[in-house]
Design a protein around this motif. Structure first.
Motif, PDB file in Angstrom:
ATOM      1  N   GLU A 155       4.359   0.462   3.567  1.00 15.86           N
ATOM      2  CA  GLU A 155       3.490   0.586   4.263  1.00 15.86           C
ATOM      3  C   GLU A 155       3.028  -1.113   5.234  1.00 15.86           C
ATOM      4  OE1 GLU A 155       1.454   2.894   0.788  1.00 15.86           O
ATOM      5  OE2 GLU A 155       2.584   0.897   0.967  1.00 15.86           O
TER       6      GLU A 155
ATOM      7  N   LEU B 263       5.795   4.565  10.217  1.00 16.10           N
ATOM      8  CA  LEU B 263       5.362   5.049   9.652  1.00 16.10           C
ATOM      9  C   LEU B 263       3.929   5.848  10.883  1.00 16.10           C
ATOM     10  CD1 LEU B 263       4.120   3.058   6.681  1.00 16.10           C
ATOM     11  CD2 LEU B 263       5.815   4.695   7.395  1.00 16.10           C
TER      12      LEU B 263
ATOM     13  N   ILE C 210       3.347   8.483   2.404  1.00 18.48           N
ATOM     14  CA  ILE C 210       2.849   8.167   4.009  1.00 18.48           C
ATOM     15  C   ILE C 210       3.776   9.195   4.579  1.00 18.48           C
ATOM     16  CG2 ILE C 210       3.017   5.396   2.560  1.00 18.48           C
ATOM     17  CD1 ILE C 210       6.008   5.274   3.326  1.00 18.48           C
TER      18      ILE C 210
END
Length: 180
Positions: free
Chosen positions: A34, A41, A112
């Motif tokens: 992340e 993302l 995600i």
């Protein structure tokens, strides 16, 4: 003459950089997926994730040579590419398993979503031989609607003596096989 010296200097620096070994804990610990791939993302879709799939990716953090008398170690980079030009791809699990099938590490705490055409990677250092000769990744994915199948590959890079080697493996969709 000056260009030859500059080229030699560049090659010397490159050789030094290639010989630096990373501590296994530093391979992915420098940041989570992340953090490292925030630009790749997007928000996880709120609608039902009706399309799902999984990939099995064989990787080789070590390779046995000379009838098992010698072991060559390789770095591994797993890449997961969203092949859709318009839709996000949700990654639900990226798990690393060793030769005996025991999970070594899980790389996602929660799902995600990758932007269209975006990529995320997981890196395993050459010195991290926990996976062994039969290591593998499993990548579970989903999408809110029909989507282009993701591309999942692994790149192995290493050296044996004076030789340097690089090769890839491709993920295989996990599907049930047998009688209907």
């Amino acid at each position: 003459m000056c260009h030859i010296r500059a080229g030699g200097f560049f090659l010397a620096i490159l050789a030094c950089l290639l010989t630096v070994r990373m501590d296994p804990a530093l391979a992915q610990a420098a940041g989570s997926i992340e953090q490292n791939f925030a630009g790749s993302l997007t928000a996880v879709p709120t609608e039902n994730l009706a399309t799902t799939g999984a990939f099995y990716v064989p990787v080789y953090s070590s390779v046995s040579m000379s009838q098992g008398k010698f072991r060559a170690d390789f770095s591994v980079t797993l890449s997961v590419h969203n092949a859709s030009e318009t839709k996000p791809l949700v990654l639900k699990r990226i798990a690393y398993f060793d030769t005996s099938g025991k999970m070594v590490e899980s790389y996602l705490k929660s799902p995600i979503a990758l932007k269209p055409f975006a990529t995320v990677e997981v890196s395993i250092a050459t010195s991290d031989v926990r996976g062994g000769t039969g290591a593998n990744f499993v990548v579970d994915w989903a999408a809110a609607a029909d989507i282009a199948e993701p591309v999942v590959e692994a790149l192995m890079v290493g050296s044996v003596g004076a030789g340097h080697y690089a090769f890839i493996t491709q993920g295989r969709p996990i599907r049930l096989v047998g009688k209907n």
